[in-house]
Design a protein around this motif. Sequence first.
Motif, PDB file in Angstrom:
ATOM      1  N   VAL A  92       7.433  -5.984  -6.767  1.00  0.00           N
ATOM      2  CA  VAL A  92       6.667  -5.139  -5.861  1.00  0.00           C
ATOM      3  C   VAL A  92       5.499  -4.551  -6.647  1.00  0.00           C
ATOM      4  CG1 VAL A  92       6.655  -3.091  -4.391  1.00  0.00           C
ATOM      5  CG2 VAL A  92       8.688  -4.558  -4.464  1.00  0.00           C
ATOM      6  N   VAL A  93       4.285  -4.858  -6.197  1.00  0.00           N
ATOM      7  CA  VAL A  93       3.075  -4.327  -6.828  1.00  0.00           C
ATOM      8  C   VAL A  93       2.423  -3.361  -5.838  1.00  0.00           C
ATOM      9  CG1 VAL A  93       0.802  -4.873  -7.798  1.00  0.00           C
ATOM     10  CG2 VAL A  93       2.749  -6.407  -8.210  1.00  0.00           C
ATOM     11  N   ILE A  94       2.203  -2.144  -6.307  1.00  0.00           N
ATOM     12  CA  ILE A  94       1.710  -1.071  -5.451  1.00  0.00           C
ATOM     13  C   ILE A  94       0.191  -0.997  -5.492  1.00  0.00           C
ATOM     14  CG2 ILE A  94       1.667   1.436  -5.141  1.00  0.00           C
ATOM     15  CD1 ILE A  94       4.321   0.335  -4.339  1.00  0.00           C
ATOM     16  N   LEU A  95      -0.416  -0.775  -4.321  1.00  0.00           N
ATOM     17  CA  LEU A  95      -1.831  -0.429  -4.224  1.00  0.00           C
ATOM     18  C   LEU A  95      -1.909   1.033  -3.821  1.00  0.00           C
ATOM     19  CD1 LEU A  95      -3.260  -3.469  -2.224  1.00  0.00           C
ATOM     20  CD2 LEU A  95      -3.251  -3.135  -4.703  1.00  0.00           C
ATOM     21  N   SER A  96      -2.737   1.807  -4.518  1.00  0.00           N
ATOM     22  CA  SER A  96      -2.794   3.228  -4.221  1.00  0.00           C
ATOM     23  C   SER A  96      -4.151   3.804  -4.558  1.00  0.00           C
ATOM     24  CB  SER A  96      -1.714   3.973  -5.021  1.00  0.00           C
ATOM     25  OG  SER A  96      -1.865   5.366  -4.892  1.00  0.00           O
ATOM     26  N   ALA A  97      -4.563   4.762  -3.765  1.00  0.00           N
ATOM     27  CA  ALA A  97      -5.779   5.514  -4.063  1.00  0.00           C
ATOM     28  C   ALA A  97      -5.455   6.703  -4.956  1.00  0.00           C
ATOM     29  CB  ALA A  97      -6.428   6.004  -2.776  1.00  0.00           C
ATOM     30  N   VAL A  98      -4.180   6.894  -5.242  1.00  0.00           N
ATOM     31  CA  VAL A  98      -3.722   8.028  -6.036  1.00  0.00           C
ATOM     32  C   VAL A  98      -3.584   7.601  -7.485  1.00  0.00           C
ATOM     33  CG1 VAL A  98      -1.890   9.732  -6.324  1.00  0.00           C
ATOM     34  CG2 VAL A  98      -2.468   8.904  -4.045  1.00  0.00           C
ATOM     35  N   ASP A 135       0.851  -1.185   0.000  1.00  0.00           N
ATOM     36  CA  ASP A 135       0.000   0.000   0.000  1.00  0.00           C
ATOM     37  C   ASP A 135       0.891   1.240   0.000  1.00  0.00           C
ATOM     38  OD1 ASP A 135      -2.174   1.689   0.193  1.00  0.00           O
ATOM     39  OD2 ASP A 135      -2.305   1.523   2.373  1.00  0.00           O
ATOM     40  N   LEU A 136       0.520   2.228  -0.786  1.00  0.00           N
ATOM     41  CA  LEU A 136       1.331   3.433  -0.882  1.00  0.00           C
ATOM     42  C   LEU A 136       1.204   4.314   0.353  1.00  0.00           C
ATOM     43  CD1 LEU A 136       3.239   4.598  -3.015  1.00  0.00           C
ATOM     44  CD2 LEU A 136       1.348   5.995  -3.840  1.00  0.00           C
ATOM     45  N   MET A 137       0.020   4.333   0.965  1.00  0.00           N
ATOM     46  CA  MET A 137      -0.237   5.195   2.121  1.00  0.00           C
ATOM     47  C   MET A 137      -0.194   4.354   3.391  1.00  0.00           C
ATOM     48  SD  MET A 137      -0.555   8.110   0.662  1.00  0.00           S
ATOM     49  CE  MET A 137      -1.209   9.131   1.984  1.00  0.00           C
ATOM     50  N   LEU A 138       0.948   4.381   4.063  1.00  0.00           N
ATOM     51  CA  LEU A 138       1.141   3.579   5.266  1.00  0.00           C
ATOM     52  C   LEU A 138       1.472   4.466   6.454  1.00  0.00           C
ATOM     53  CD1 LEU A 138       3.438   0.738   3.859  1.00  0.00           C
ATOM     54  CD2 LEU A 138       1.065   0.472   4.581  1.00  0.00           C
ATOM     55  N   PRO A 139       1.153   4.011   7.675  1.00  0.00           N
ATOM     56  CA  PRO A 139       1.599   4.740   8.870  1.00  0.00           C
ATOM     57  C   PRO A 139       3.096   4.520   9.104  1.00  0.00           C
ATOM     58  CG  PRO A 139       0.464   2.729   9.510  1.00  0.00           C
ATOM     59  CD  PRO A 139       0.315   2.835   8.015  1.00  0.00           C
ATOM     60  N   LYS A 140       3.727   5.474   9.746  1.00  0.00           N
ATOM     61  CA  LYS A 140       5.127   5.402  10.200  1.00  0.00           C
ATOM     62  C   LYS A 140       6.129   5.585   9.066  1.00  0.00           C
ATOM     63  CE  LYS A 140       3.989   2.471  14.153  1.00  0.00           C
ATOM     64  NZ  LYS A 140       4.262   1.217  14.891  1.00  0.00           N
ATOM     65  N   ILE A 141       6.082   4.737   8.036  1.00  0.00           N
ATOM     66  CA  ILE A 141       7.008   4.836   6.914  1.00  0.00           C
ATOM     67  C   ILE A 141       6.187   4.831   5.626  1.00  0.00           C
ATOM     68  CG2 ILE A 141       8.998   3.836   5.723  1.00  0.00           C
ATOM     69  CD1 ILE A 141       9.729   2.421   8.296  1.00  0.00           C
ATOM     70  N   SER A 142       6.462   5.750   4.718  1.00  0.00           N
ATOM     71  CA  SER A 142       5.666   5.824   3.495  1.00  0.00           C
ATOM     72  C   SER A 142       5.925   4.624   2.594  1.00  0.00           C
ATOM     73  CB  SER A 142       5.985   7.113   2.726  1.00  0.00           C
ATOM     74  OG  SER A 142       7.245   7.011   2.091  1.00  0.00           O
ATOM     75  N   GLY A 143       4.929   4.267   1.812  1.00  0.00           N
ATOM     76  CA  GLY A 143       5.086   3.171   0.864  1.00  0.00           C
ATOM     77  C   GLY A 143       6.186   3.433  -0.141  1.00  0.00           C
ATOM     78  N   ARG A 144       6.387   4.698  -0.497  1.00  0.00           N
ATOM     79  CA  ARG A 144       7.470   5.040  -1.433  1.00  0.00           C
ATOM     80  C   ARG A 144       8.824   4.654  -0.857  1.00  0.00           C
ATOM     81  NH1 ARG A 144       3.763   9.173  -1.772  1.00  0.00           N
ATOM     82  NH2 ARG A 144       2.978   9.673  -3.864  1.00  0.00           N
ATOM     83  N   LYS A 168       2.419   8.009 -10.651  1.00  0.00           N
ATOM     84  CA  LYS A 168       2.737   6.801 -11.401  1.00  0.00           C
ATOM     85  C   LYS A 168       4.169   6.850 -11.918  1.00  0.00           C
ATOM     86  CE  LYS A 168      -2.071   6.156 -12.813  1.00  0.00           C
ATOM     87  NZ  LYS A 168      -3.018   6.115 -13.939  1.00  0.00           N
ATOM     88  N   VAL A 169       4.586   8.010 -12.398  1.00  0.00           N
ATOM     89  CA  VAL A 169       5.964   8.163 -12.865  1.00  0.00           C
ATOM     90  C   VAL A 169       6.931   7.930 -11.716  1.00  0.00           C
ATOM     91  CG1 VAL A 169       7.661   9.818 -13.746  1.00  0.00           C
ATOM     92  CG2 VAL A 169       5.376   9.703 -14.759  1.00  0.00           C
ATOM     93  N   LEU A 170       6.612   8.482 -10.549  1.00  0.00           N
ATOM     94  CA  LEU A 170       7.472   8.290  -9.375  1.00  0.00           C
ATOM     95  C   LEU A 170       7.597   6.816  -9.033  1.00  0.00           C
ATOM     96  CD1 LEU A 170       9.089   9.359  -6.974  1.00  0.00           C
ATOM     97  CD2 LEU A 170       6.942   9.625  -5.728  1.00  0.00           C
ATOM     98  N   LEU A 171       6.490   6.075  -9.087  1.00  0.00           N
ATOM     99  CA  LEU A 171       6.526   4.652  -8.778  1.00  0.00           C
ATOM    100  C   LEU A 171       7.423   3.904  -9.749  1.00  0.00           C
ATOM    101  CD1 LEU A 171       2.803   3.902  -7.890  1.00  0.00           C
ATOM    102  CD2 LEU A 171       4.714   4.228  -6.333  1.00  0.00           C
ATOM    103  N   TYR A 222       1.262  -1.420 -10.573  1.00  0.00           N
ATOM    104  CA  TYR A 222       0.450  -0.727  -9.585  1.00  0.00           C
ATOM    105  C   TYR A 222      -1.017  -0.911  -9.930  1.00  0.00           C
ATOM    106  CZ  TYR A 222      -0.627   2.840 -13.023  1.00  0.00           C
ATOM    107  OH  TYR A 222      -1.076   3.473 -14.153  1.00  0.00           O
ATOM    108  N   MET A 223      -1.869  -0.786  -8.925  1.00  0.00           N
ATOM    109  CA  MET A 223      -3.306  -0.765  -9.120  1.00  0.00           C
ATOM    110  C   MET A 223      -3.893   0.302  -8.214  1.00  0.00           C
ATOM    111  SD  MET A 223      -4.621  -4.674  -9.650  1.00  0.00           S
ATOM    112  CE  MET A 223      -6.194  -4.011 -10.252  1.00  0.00           C
ATOM    113  N   THR A 224      -4.856   1.043  -8.738  1.00  0.00           N
ATOM    114  CA  THR A 224      -5.501   2.078  -7.938  1.00  0.00           C
ATOM    115  C   THR A 224      -6.771   1.523  -7.310  1.00  0.00           C
ATOM    116  OG1 THR A 224      -6.592   2.890  -9.942  1.00  0.00           O
ATOM    117  CG2 THR A 224      -4.575   3.990  -9.274  1.00  0.00           C
ATOM    118  N   LYS A 225      -7.029   1.956  -6.093  1.00  0.00           N
ATOM    119  CA  LYS A 225      -8.215   1.520  -5.353  1.00  0.00           C
ATOM    120  C   LYS A 225      -9.429   2.325  -5.814  1.00  0.00           C
ATOM    121  CE  LYS A 225      -5.465   0.563  -1.200  1.00  0.00           C
ATOM    122  NZ  LYS A 225      -5.231   0.932   0.208  1.00  0.00           N
TER     123      LYS A 225
END
Length: 229
Positions: A76-82, A52-61, A88-91, A99-102
């Motif tokens: 590594v497959v990213i889940l993101s609401a963004v 997940d891209l949006m995590l507590p404590k440490i960012s998914g990035r 996407k370029v950053l990922l 990646y897949m968006t929620k």
Amino acid sequence: MGIIVLIEDDTRIQRALRRLFEGENYEVQVLNDGVNAKEATSAVGVEAVVLDLMLPKISGREVCRSIKDRQPNLPVVILSAVSEVADKVLLLELGADDYMTKPFSPRELLARVQAAIRRCNRMGVKPSAPKGFGDVIVDLEQMEVVRAGRLVSLTAQEFKLLRYFFENPTRVISRQQLLTEVWGYESYPTTRTVDNQILKLRQKLEPNPTEPRYLRTIHGAGYKFVPEG
């Protein structure tokens, strides 16, 4: 089947994806944040990470960058609401394999994870000997690049791109083909990230980056790697 490490703090998604992957005979290890990601992803038998891209404590990035710096062939497959293009370029530049968006389709996620595993397994096949061009020596097995006797630092994504060029010498490859074959994206709204990665490789490996001898631009078509220069 091996282990899927799921790094996700939403308990509903945790339960759904555990059922999904266990239904395909994978073992699933769930983490609520990225604090213990290093230990979990380094374990024997881990085949992929769903992050997940949006995590507590440490960012998914940051978690993605850390994983790819240590284990560039671990998918590594990213889940993101963004869904913005910039994210996407950053990922891509961090080395994410897909990646897949929620909200997302669980079956599509499963297919993407399995495709990323197959793709990274192909990329991880060990070569017989170091390769080179000009004053550059590339050891694809040890993931080391030496130029004029000095070690060159490449990011995980730069190394994946260089490996792909070695696997396809003198072949004209379009930007979209590179996104598909190296990054694993079937469609993408911009190919500018490919140009940025090529530019970085040229700056590190070409004698004159403004007049590339080895990583050539084929105008209107894409790029071609000519190891003999």
